[in-house]
Design a protein around this motif. Structure first.
Motif: not given
Length: 332
Positions: A169, A182, A196
């Protein structure tokens, strides 16, 4: 003055005040012990040919093993109710002075003090000597962030962040970008987890836009989440971290910032801290700022800054400040 109040020293995080009502009846007076940092402290007033003020830590195992190296400013004001309506006596600033016994700091005063007066000690820093290197280390440099970084797993997480190992990310800040993971973000923040877990832009594009944070502050934010933040980094970016903790619902970071901001309130930052306390609902910080300004009389030190504050601050907060002032003055 009641007997129980004669020896009591009022304290906040780094400030101690001893109010002397009448010294003429004796030639020696020692305060009750008061806690600042790791130590209990005493103030002593001796009166012979000259008036002498002493400051020293209580004799104990911690004082023997880790005597404090203190930096402080000590003042004496002769007005009990309004200490800043007159010019206080100020000792030259003391820097990193080792205090172990009652003779390590002695301030002789040639000017006679009569009636009521206040001894005001503001501790700028307290340090101990490192057993390994002998270097002086501030006891206040160790924040809540450092205490949470205590395992090999956290060390590995830190490597993942610092070396960019398999990041998935990208966080875009106001002046740069930084890679992250993440799984780590989602495990530390319910807001990130929600991002997410749903078909939002952050999931689809693998980017998060945090435009209200600089890349340096974002590095500090991530370092806290990964457990590898350094004390100095935490201190420098506390206000940005507080804002992020509130925005992304990270309660342990918010409390770490809360407690850290209480530790070093002074005349330069107290109004900013007070507004942050009101904005982010930090009751202990608000109370500490109020006490510093009103109970300890520091509002008179920053008259110009306070005048600007009341022109632009939240009306409800200003009302609380004036209620505190009125409530305190009624007690005199």
């Amino acid at each position: 003055m009641k007997e129980s109040c004669v020896y009591r020293v009022d304290t906040t995080s780094r400030l101690a005040q001893w109010r002397i009502d009448n010294l003429s009846s004796c030639s020696y007076r020692r305060s009750d012990p008061f806690r600042i940092g790791l130590w209990n402290w005493y103030l002593v007033v001796e009166k012979s040919r000259v008036l002498v003020i002493k400051l020293y830590p209580e004799t104990s195992n911690i004082t023997k093993e880790n005597p404090p190296f203190a930096s402080f400013i000590i003042r004496i004001s002769s007005s009990f109710s309004h200490p800043l309506h007159c010019n206080p006596l100020i000792h030259p600033q003391v820097i990193d002075k080792q205090l172990k016994s009652n003779d390590d700091f002695v301030w002789p005063i040639d000017i006679p003090l009569v009636g009521k007066f206040i001894i005001d000690v503001e501790f700028l820093d307290l340090k101990i000597s490192s057993s390994q290197s002998g270097e002086l280390c501030s006891i206040w440099a160790e924040g809540s962030s450092r205490k949470r970084s205590n395992s090999a797993a956290l060390s590995c997480l830190g490597r993942m962040l610092m070396e960019g190992i398999h990041t998935d990310i990208v966080i875009n800040t106001s002046d740069g970008s930084v890679g992250a993971h993440r799984a780590v973000l989602a495990s530390r923040s319910p807001v990130f987890q929600s991002m997410f877990s749903h078909d939002l832009q952050e999931k689809e594009l693998s980017t998060i836009n945090i435009s209200d944070m600089s890349v340096e502050s974002c590095h500090a934010f991530l370092a806290y989440l990964y457990g590898c933040i350094q004390p100095h980094e935490f201190t420098v970016h506390r206000l940005a971290l507080l804002r992020a903790s509130d925005k992304y619902d990270i309660s342990d970071l918010k409390e770490a910032c809360h407690q850290s901001l209480i530790e070093d309130i002074d005349a330069k930052n107290v109004l900013e801290r007070l507004q942050s306390a009101a904005l982010y609902q930090l009751p202990e910080l608000k109370s500490s700022c109020m006490r510093y300004l009103v109970k300890f009389g520091k509002i008179f030190d920053i008259r110009d800054e306070f005048s600007m504050f009341i022109q632009c601050a939240d009306r409800e907060l200003i009302t609380e400040v004036f209620q505190e002032i009125l409530g305190t003055w009624k007690g005199f």
